[in-house]
Design an enzyme around this catalytic site. Structure first.
Site, short mmCIF file in Angstrom:
data_model
loop_
_atom_site.label_atom_id
_atom_site.label_comp_id
_atom_site.label_asym_id
_atom_site.label_seq_id
_atom_site.Cartn_x
_atom_site.Cartn_y
_atom_site.Cartn_z
N GLU A 56 74.61 73.97 40.06
CA GLU A 56 75.53 73.84 41.21
C GLU A 56 74.91 72.93 42.27
O GLU A 56 75.62 72.27 43.01
CB GLU A 56 75.86 75.22 41.80
CG GLU A 56 77.09 75.20 42.68
CD GLU A 56 77.64 76.58 43.01
OE1 GLU A 56 78.58 77.05 42.31
OE2 GLU A 56 77.13 77.22 43.94
N LYS A 101 79.89 84.90 51.44
CA LYS A 101 79.61 84.03 52.58
C LYS A 101 80.89 83.72 53.35
O LYS A 101 80.94 83.79 54.56
CB LYS A 101 78.94 82.74 52.08
CG LYS A 101 78.60 81.79 53.20
CD LYS A 101 77.81 80.59 52.74
CE LYS A 101 77.64 79.65 53.94
NZ LYS A 101 76.94 78.43 53.63
N GLU A 144 87.86 86.65 43.72
CA GLU A 144 87.28 87.67 42.83
C GLU A 144 86.69 88.81 43.66
O GLU A 144 86.92 89.99 43.40
CB GLU A 144 86.17 87.07 41.95
CG GLU A 144 86.65 86.06 40.93
CD GLU A 144 86.58 84.63 41.44
OE1 GLU A 144 86.71 84.41 42.67
OE2 GLU A 144 86.41 83.72 40.60
N GLY A 158 75.13 79.55 49.71
CA GLY A 158 75.37 80.73 48.86
C GLY A 158 74.27 80.94 47.84
O GLY A 158 73.73 82.04 47.70
N ARG A 159 73.90 79.91 47.09
CA ARG A 159 72.92 80.08 46.02
C ARG A 159 71.48 80.15 46.55
O ARG A 159 70.55 80.25 45.78
CB ARG A 159 73.07 78.99 44.96
CG ARG A 159 73.01 77.58 45.49
CD ARG A 159 73.46 76.56 44.44
NE ARG A 159 73.63 75.23 45.03
CZ ARG A 159 74.71 74.82 45.68
NH1 ARG A 159 75.73 75.62 45.84
NH2 ARG A 159 74.78 73.59 46.16
N HIS A 210 63.72 84.45 17.74
CA HIS A 210 64.40 84.80 16.49
C HIS A 210 65.86 84.39 16.52
O HIS A 210 66.66 84.84 15.71
CB HIS A 210 64.26 86.31 16.24
CG HIS A 210 62.83 86.72 16.14
ND1 HIS A 210 62.12 86.68 14.95
CD2 HIS A 210 61.94 87.11 17.09
CE1 HIS A 210 60.88 87.06 15.18
NE2 HIS A 210 60.73 87.33 16.46
N LYS A 255 89.64 76.11 41.23
CA LYS A 255 90.13 77.20 42.09
C LYS A 255 91.55 76.91 42.57
O LYS A 255 92.42 77.77 42.57
CB LYS A 255 89.24 77.34 43.33
CG LYS A 255 87.92 78.04 43.11
CD LYS A 255 87.23 78.25 44.47
CE LYS A 255 85.76 78.58 44.30
NZ LYS A 255 85.02 78.61 45.55
#
Ligand SMILES: O=P(O)(O)OC[C@H]1O[C@](O)(CO)[C@@H](O)[C@@H]1O
Length: 526
Positions: free
Chosen positions: A357, A212, A218, A271-272, A388, A498
């Site tokens: 978030e 965005k 990263e 973003g999400r 399990h 950050k």
């Protein structure tokens, strides 16, 4: 009578917290039907009261999802209490503000227009989103048509909201057919990128840079490494293979992406919440435009339901009632989601970002501290594997964990139908067992029961269903935020870490002794 909204909220909570707490067994008991002073429906009537379907399409495009919240402790008195709370919080007005593109993201001073990407919202936003989609469609179809040479692979680099949605959708929808082999790479750990390189041929690989902001370290580092790999692999013009998916097209141009291969989306799409925008490009490339549109249509069906349904029968709002009840009244710190469908293996990861978030906050939209636990710690896995591994704690541990089960009636496999039958039977049995419990022969074999779950049962897991499932959770998270009075659309909590990472990189030595020691031990000192 409460006189201010805050008083009305407090009064609604006082009432909710004062209500009796019947067990699930008691709530399901039909003997209590119409009993003296108690007209709560039990049995099948309770299931009818607390289940609802959202449907879409006609004939072969028809589909739907059942949302069964009957195995939660919600009853008609709690529902009425939560309706009062929603009213006190101005839920209807907040929903109208969201869908009317008002500035609901108050801290960043902007609207949240993700629903416009699937046709729900203010006309001008819907039109703008449509135009951007047409641009994306042309590029997708041009690539499929060979306009960019042979494209067999796409390396999609992005992180958080720029990766989790595409990864989920591609994993869920490409089991039978993948038009282009997509690798979503998010982590800065080069191991992730090397794994994608090993599966791709530079001669037939494109790269999508999804960010965005087009500044995320990263993503930009990974993108540069992909270009280097393309160049070393004999591609003469690596940047000619890049498609940028971003709300900052000017930054993409600066970075060297040709304008014809920039697919922008609006700043007001968080973003999400961005899978529906050009961030969905790799999905459209992998499954084809029609399937991408089907995903939008499923989401739009949920938008319609959310926009047009009032009170307790609004399914995302009802889910948020239960979420708030367990977090605040029953002190549940976590909520788990188990997909009884291999194709939804990434759904818990997706929900983690969406919920945590958005609603993992400590101040309300008016900057006052919140006086209740906010987002539940969201976690989960895939059934039956999880049975399990972690279900021991769910059945007999000391934590009360509300559980969501998600399954599809139609199988995703073509094997002996026994596979799917056993899968579904296990899913339903877990909910029943959590609720019923068992006295057992001794304390070690005792199951306390009365443990809540909700079941989301789709007719089939196709693109429309996936869109509907995601949109349902978006609205559930929004409704939860309204009930708490918080802004779900900012995420300042990710900033401090950050900036400290940048400080370490810059050689700043002003850290605590532990961090300074770690930096030195790893040889990161400048
Ligand atoms: O799309 P961008 O700008 O690269 O951001 C990626 C992700 O980083 C975050 O800002 C959190 O660090 C998320 O909200 C977002 O989805």
């Amino acid at each position: 009578m409460p006189t201010t909204p805050a008083d009305a909220v407090a009064a609604a909570w006082d009432h909710i917290e004062s209500l009796p707490r019947p067990t699930l067994r008691e709530l399901f008991s039909t003997e209590r039907d119409g009993g003296e002073g108690y007209d709560e429906p039990g049995g099948a009537e309770r299931v009818a009261m607390l289940s609802g379907r959202i449907e879409w399409g006609e004939d072969e495009t028809a589909g739907g999802v059942l949302f069964d919240w009957s195995k939660t402790h919600l009853d008609s008195t709690l529902l009425a209490g939560f309706e009062k709370l929603a009213e006190a919080r101005g839920f209807a007005q907040q929903r109208a503000a969201l869908l009317g593109a008002e500035k609901v993201n108050v801290t960043e001073g902007r609207a949240a227009t993700h629903t416009a990407e699937r046709g729900t919202g203010k006309d001008s936003d819907v039109e703008e989103a449509d135009a951007l989609h047409q641009r994306m469609r042309l590029l997708v179809e041009a690539i499929h048509g060979g306009a960019m040479g042979e494209v067999k692979h796409l390396i999609h680099v992005g992180i958080g909201g720029s990766a989790l949605g595409p990864a989920l959708a591609i994993d869920a929808l490409t089991r039978d057919l993948e038009l282009v082999d997509v690798h979503v790479v998010s982590n800065i750990d080069g191991v992730a990128l090397e794994q994608a390189f090993a599966a791709c041929d530079p001669a037939t690989t494109m790269v999508a840079v999804a960010s965005k902001t087009f500044t995320t370290i990263e993503t930009m580092t990974n993108a540069a490494s992909v270009l280097k790999w393309l160049g070393e692999g004999g591609v003469s013009d690596p940047s000619g293979r890049v498609v940028a998916l971003t709300a900052s097209p000017e930054k993409a141009v600066e970075w060297g992406v040709d304008e014809t291969r920039i697919l922008p989306f609006k700043e007001t799409v968080g973003g999400r919440y961005s899978l529906w925008s050009s961030i969905g490009f790799p999905v459209a490339l992998a499954v084809g435009w029609d399937e991408f549109e089907a995903m939008l249509a499923g989401a739009q069906a949920v938008d319609r339901h959310f926009a047009e349904t009032e009170g307790r029968v609004n399914l995302p709002l009802r889910a948020a009632f239960a979420d708030r009840y367990y977090a605040r009244v029953r002190g549940c710190q976590t909520r788990a989601v188990f997909a009884y469908d291999e194709r939804l293996g990434l759904f818990p990861d997706y929900l983690q970002q969406l919920e945590m978030e958005s609603n993992g906050k400590r101040v309300a939209a008016d900057m006052q501290p919140v006086d209740e636990p906010t987002a539940a710690i969201t976690w989960g896995g895939v059934g039956t594997d999880a049975q399990h591994a972690v279900f021991q704690l769910l059945h007999q541990g000391t934590h009360l964990v509300p559980v969501d089960f998600i399954a599809s009636i139609a199988p995703g496999d073509a094997l002996d139908p026994a596979h799917h039958r056993i899968l579904l039977m296990n899913c339903f049995a877990q909910g029943a067992a959590l609720m019923a419990g068992d006295k057992g022969t001794d304390p070690a074999h005792h199951f306390p029961g009365d443990r809540p779950s909700a079941t989301i049962l789709a007719d089939d897991l196709d693109a429309a269903t996936l869109g509907a499932l995601i949109a349902f959770h978006e609205h559930r998270v929004f409704a939860g935020a309204v009930l708490m009075g918080i802004n779900p659309f900012d995420q300042f909590g990710v900033e401090l870490g950050k900036s400290m990472a940048k400080a370490i990189e810059a050689g700043d030595s002003d850290f605590d002794a532990s961090t300074a020691g770690l930096v030195e031990a790893a040889g990161l000192t400048a």
